[in-house]
Design a protein around this motif. Sequence first.
Motif, mmCIF file in Angstrom:
data_model
loop_
_atom_site.group_PDB
_atom_site.id
_atom_site.type_symbol
_atom_site.label_atom_id
_atom_site.label_comp_id
_atom_site.label_asym_id
_atom_site.label_seq_id
_atom_site.Cartn_x
_atom_site.Cartn_y
_atom_site.Cartn_z
ATOM 1 N N UNK A 152 0.840 -1.182 0.000
ATOM 2 C CA UNK A 152 0.000 0.000 0.000
ATOM 3 C C UNK A 152 0.886 1.247 0.000
ATOM 4 N N UNK A 153 0.711 2.085 -1.026
ATOM 5 C CA UNK A 153 1.527 3.294 -1.143
ATOM 6 C C UNK A 153 0.961 4.388 -0.239
ATOM 7 N N UNK A 154 1.421 4.382 0.975
ATOM 8 C CA UNK A 154 1.007 5.382 1.964
ATOM 9 C C UNK A 154 2.157 5.590 2.942
ATOM 10 N N UNK A 155 2.126 6.729 3.601
ATOM 11 C CA UNK A 155 3.185 7.048 4.549
ATOM 12 C C UNK A 155 3.172 6.050 5.709
ATOM 13 N N UNK B 151 6.991 16.864 -10.498
ATOM 14 C CA UNK B 151 7.179 17.031 -9.057
ATOM 15 C C UNK B 151 6.158 16.179 -8.304
ATOM 16 N N UNK B 152 6.141 16.336 -7.015
ATOM 17 C CA UNK B 152 5.256 15.514 -6.196
ATOM 18 C C UNK B 152 3.790 15.798 -6.494
ATOM 19 N N UNK B 153 3.476 17.062 -6.686
ATOM 20 C CA UNK B 153 2.082 17.428 -6.976
ATOM 21 C C UNK B 153 1.634 16.846 -8.318
ATOM 22 N N UNK B 154 2.474 16.966 -9.325
ATOM 23 C CA UNK B 154 2.121 16.408 -10.629
ATOM 24 C C UNK B 154 1.986 14.891 -10.594
ATOM 25 N N UNK B 155 2.855 14.248 -9.826
ATOM 26 C CA UNK B 155 2.775 12.790 -9.705
ATOM 27 C C UNK B 155 1.465 12.357 -9.048
ATOM 28 N N UNK C 266 -1.360 14.072 -8.957
ATOM 29 C CA UNK C 266 -2.468 14.336 -9.876
ATOM 30 C C UNK C 266 -2.590 13.244 -10.935
ATOM 31 N N UNK C 267 -1.452 12.804 -11.428
ATOM 32 C CA UNK C 267 -1.480 11.736 -12.423
ATOM 33 C C UNK C 267 -2.065 10.446 -11.837
ATOM 34 N N UNK C 268 -1.667 10.117 -10.622
ATOM 35 C CA UNK C 268 -2.195 8.909 -9.987
ATOM 36 C C UNK C 268 -3.695 9.031 -9.721
ATOM 37 N N UNK C 269 -4.137 10.230 -9.289
ATOM 38 C CA UNK C 269 -5.562 10.432 -9.026
ATOM 39 C C UNK C 269 -6.374 10.305 -10.311
#
Length: 245
Positions: free
Chosen positions: A7-10, A85-89, A91-94
């Motif tokens: 699971x990709x989460x912190x 960047x992190x934000x773009x990544x 958004x792409x995943x969402x």
Amino acid sequence: MTRKKVKLAFIANDTARKATYKKRKKGLMKKVSELSTLCGIDACAIMFSPYEAQPEIWPSPPGVLDVISKFREMPELEQSKKMMNQEGFLKQRVSKTQEQIQKACEENNRKEVTQLMFQYLAAEKDLQNVRNMVLLRQLTSVLDNNLREITMRMEALKMESQGQSHGQASNMVPQPENVAVKAKVEQDEELNVNAGNTMQRQQWQMNMMDRNGGGNGMVMPMPVQNFNHQKAAFYNNPFFKGNGM
């Protein structure tokens, strides 16, 4: 054995997060090294973490400076072409996840409408009570698609059966070339039979001529001695003697 999906989460636990960082760091450095060696490209990696005083660098500080200088020499448009960047990544995943959810919803809706269609056709539900126009349109669309598939399947089977019957008819009808060859073979056989009969008759005539006089056409008289001997044997037969002959 397949690996369990992570699971990709912190990771909230500090100990688990630190262990994961060390393990993933080694794997990432190994992948960069393999990519550079197998594909012959210029690559570098720099990692900063709160668990180490100095950043992790691959392959070496001079190698990292060389790759960074080459990158800065590229035009700005090329530099930012595939940069994220992190934000773009995120958004792409969402966006990708939303597309997957939309496809899953459409598939579930199609299955539900198909199930309702079979229930209405089997008279398990009364179609007169349906007042939802959207549902009726969906049922109509599903029915049209099924009827279209049935029609296409029937046409395919019809064409297949016609092709098989045409192939059988073509095999049964004699071709002109085959008829001519068959007639030629029958004619040759008849000529061979006639020639054989003629040769047999000629051989028989020659044998008769040889027995009757060596082929000169004259009938040779039977010797007298042989004739008298046969006559005596005939009259000495006990049958004729018993009858008074």
